[in-house]
Design a protein around this motif. Structure first.
Motif, PDB file in Angstrom:
ATOM      1  N   ILE A  46       0.851  -1.174   0.000  1.00  0.00           N
ATOM      2  CA  ILE A  46       0.000   0.000   0.000  1.00  0.00           C
ATOM      3  C   ILE A  46       0.893   1.231   0.000  1.00  0.00           C
ATOM      4  N   LYS A  47       0.460   2.284  -0.697  1.00  0.00           N
ATOM      5  CA  LYS A  47       1.198   3.542  -0.698  1.00  0.00           C
ATOM      6  C   LYS A  47       0.406   4.564   0.097  1.00  0.00           C
ATOM      7  N   ILE A  48       1.103   5.257   0.986  1.00  0.00           N
ATOM      8  CA  ILE A  48       0.455   6.318   1.751  1.00  0.00           C
ATOM      9  C   ILE A  48       1.289   7.580   1.666  1.00  0.00           C
ATOM     10  N   LYS A  49       0.602   8.716   1.766  1.00  0.00           N
ATOM     11  CA  LYS A  49       1.277  10.009   1.864  1.00  0.00           C
ATOM     12  C   LYS A  49       0.958  10.578   3.226  1.00  0.00           C
ATOM     13  N   ILE A  50       1.988  11.092   3.875  1.00  0.00           N
ATOM     14  CA  ILE A  50       1.803  11.675   5.195  1.00  0.00           C
ATOM     15  C   ILE A  50       2.253  13.126   5.176  1.00  0.00           C
ATOM     16  N   GLU A  51       1.690  13.876   6.104  1.00  0.00           N
ATOM     17  CA  GLU A  51       2.120  15.251   6.356  1.00  0.00           C
ATOM     18  C   GLU A  51       2.907  15.222   7.654  1.00  0.00           C
ATOM     19  N   ARG A  52       4.096  15.791   7.621  1.00  0.00           N
ATOM     20  CA  ARG A  52       4.968  15.789   8.798  1.00  0.00           C
ATOM     21  C   ARG A  52       5.348  17.218   9.129  1.00  0.00           C
ATOM     22  N   THR A  53       5.232  17.582  10.384  1.00  0.00           N
ATOM     23  CA  THR A  53       5.634  18.907  10.831  1.00  0.00           C
ATOM     24  C   THR A  53       7.083  19.149  10.442  1.00  0.00           C
ATOM     25  N   GLY A  54       7.328  20.281   9.788  1.00  0.00           N
ATOM     26  CA  GLY A  54       8.676  20.644   9.372  1.00  0.00           C
ATOM     27  C   GLY A  54       9.033  20.219   7.966  1.00  0.00           C
ATOM     28  N   ALA A  55       8.243  19.330   7.363  1.00  0.00           N
ATOM     29  CA  ALA A  55       8.502  18.891   5.987  1.00  0.00           C
ATOM     30  C   ALA A  55       7.746  19.814   5.030  1.00  0.00           C
ATOM     31  N   ALA A  56       8.419  20.265   3.990  1.00  0.00           N
ATOM     32  CA  ALA A  56       7.809  21.188   3.037  1.00  0.00           C
ATOM     33  C   ALA A  56       6.741  20.523   2.176  1.00  0.00           C
ATOM     34  N   GLU A  57       6.928  19.259   1.880  1.00  0.00           N
ATOM     35  CA  GLU A  57       6.020  18.513   1.004  1.00  0.00           C
ATOM     36  C   GLU A  57       5.578  17.224   1.693  1.00  0.00           C
ATOM     37  N   PRO A  58       4.419  16.682   1.291  1.00  0.00           N
ATOM     38  CA  PRO A  58       4.030  15.369   1.832  1.00  0.00           C
ATOM     39  C   PRO A  58       5.089  14.311   1.508  1.00  0.00           C
ATOM     40  N   ILE A  59       5.213  13.319   2.356  1.00  0.00           N
ATOM     41  CA  ILE A  59       6.186  12.248   2.189  1.00  0.00           C
ATOM     42  C   ILE A  59       5.429  10.974   1.837  1.00  0.00           C
ATOM     43  N   GLU A  60       5.886  10.266   0.803  1.00  0.00           N
ATOM     44  CA  GLU A  60       5.228   9.033   0.386  1.00  0.00           C
ATOM     45  C   GLU A  60       5.993   7.824   0.901  1.00  0.00           C
ATOM     46  N   PHE A  61       5.239   6.840   1.372  1.00  0.00           N
ATOM     47  CA  PHE A  61       5.807   5.591   1.858  1.00  0.00           C
ATOM     48  C   PHE A  61       5.091   4.428   1.196  1.00  0.00           C
ATOM     49  N   GLU A  62       5.808   3.333   1.005  1.00  0.00           N
ATOM     50  CA  GLU A  62       5.182   2.088   0.565  1.00  0.00           C
ATOM     51  C   GLU A  62       5.353   1.084   1.691  1.00  0.00           C
ATOM     52  N   LEU A  63       4.238   0.510   2.121  1.00  0.00           N
ATOM     53  CA  LEU A  63       4.245  -0.444   3.217  1.00  0.00           C
ATOM     54  C   LEU A  63       3.798  -1.806   2.716  1.00  0.00           C
ATOM     55  N   THR A  64       4.317  -2.842   3.328  1.00  0.00           N
ATOM     56  CA  THR A  64       3.843  -4.197   3.073  1.00  0.00           C
ATOM     57  C   THR A  64       3.012  -4.608   4.277  1.00  0.00           C
ATOM     58  N   ARG A  65       1.745  -4.885   4.011  1.00  0.00           N
ATOM     59  CA  ARG A  65       0.842  -5.238   5.111  1.00  0.00           C
ATOM     60  C   ARG A  65       1.282  -6.544   5.759  1.00  0.00           C
ATOM     61  N   GLN A  66       1.007  -6.639   7.064  1.00  0.00           N
ATOM     62  CA  GLN A  66       1.293  -7.852   7.814  1.00  0.00           C
ATOM     63  C   GLN A  66       0.325  -7.951   8.964  1.00  0.00           C
ATOM     64  N   VAL A  67       0.263  -9.110   9.575  1.00  0.00           N
ATOM     65  CA  VAL A  67      -0.535  -9.287  10.780  1.00  0.00           C
ATOM     66  C   VAL A  67       0.232  -8.622  11.911  1.00  0.00           C
ATOM     67  N   ILE A  68      -0.444  -7.745  12.644  1.00  0.00           N
ATOM     68  CA  ILE A  68       0.198  -7.039  13.757  1.00  0.00           C
ATOM     69  C   ILE A  68      -0.348  -7.605  15.049  1.00  0.00           C
ATOM     70  N   ASN A  69       0.566  -8.120  15.871  1.00  0.00           N
ATOM     71  CA  ASN A  69       0.182  -8.648  17.168  1.00  0.00           C
ATOM     72  C   ASN A  69       0.350  -7.556  18.208  1.00  0.00           C
ATOM     73  N   ILE A  70      -0.739  -7.189  18.835  1.00  0.00           N
ATOM     74  CA  ILE A  70      -0.712  -6.127  19.835  1.00  0.00           C
ATOM     75  C   ILE A  70      -0.376  -6.748  21.186  1.00  0.00           C
ATOM     76  N   LYS A  71       0.668  -6.189  21.831  1.00  0.00           N
ATOM     77  CA  LYS A  71       1.112  -6.725  23.115  1.00  0.00           C
ATOM     78  C   LYS A  71       0.286  -6.130  24.251  1.00  0.00           C
ATOM     79  N   ASP A  72      -0.083  -6.983  25.197  1.00  0.00           N
ATOM     80  CA  ASP A  72      -0.782  -6.519  26.397  1.00  0.00           C
ATOM     81  C   ASP A  72       0.189  -5.760  27.278  1.00  0.00           C
ATOM     82  N   VAL A  73      -0.345  -4.797  28.005  1.00  0.00           N
ATOM     83  CA  VAL A  73       0.506  -4.054  28.947  1.00  0.00           C
ATOM     84  C   VAL A  73       0.244  -4.472  30.357  1.00  0.00           C
TER      85      VAL A  73
END
Length: 73
Positions: A46-73
């Motif tokens: 998946i490709k996403i564009k993000i806005e980051r404080t201090g960045a002049a232009e949006p930044i594009e990232f490509e991510l590979t989806r995966q199963v995310i295991n959320i750890k209990d606290v």
């Protein structure tokens, strides 16, 4: 970005704002609708564009989806 998630691995930081997912603008979209676009079959990309404080232009990232295991606290 959650620990050990695809987002964290590519450099997405806390405070980054997702502006676009695979060409779909997030403007006016609910969190639930945005989550549906972000989620998908593990191993797909998946490709996403993000806005980051201090960045002049949006930044594009490509991510590979995966199963995310959320750890209990």
């Amino acid at each position: 970005a959650m620990d050990e998630s695809p987002a964290q691995r590519v450099g997405i930081r806390s405070g980054d704002k997702v502006m676009e997912v695979d060409g779909h603008s997030m403007v006016g979209m609910t969190t639930r609708d945005a989550s549906r676009l972000l989620r998908g079959e593990a191993g797909t990309t998946i490709k996403i564009k993000i806005e980051r404080t201090g960045a002049a232009e949006p930044i594009e990232f490509e991510l590979t989806r995966q199963v995310i295991n959320i750890k209990d606290v």
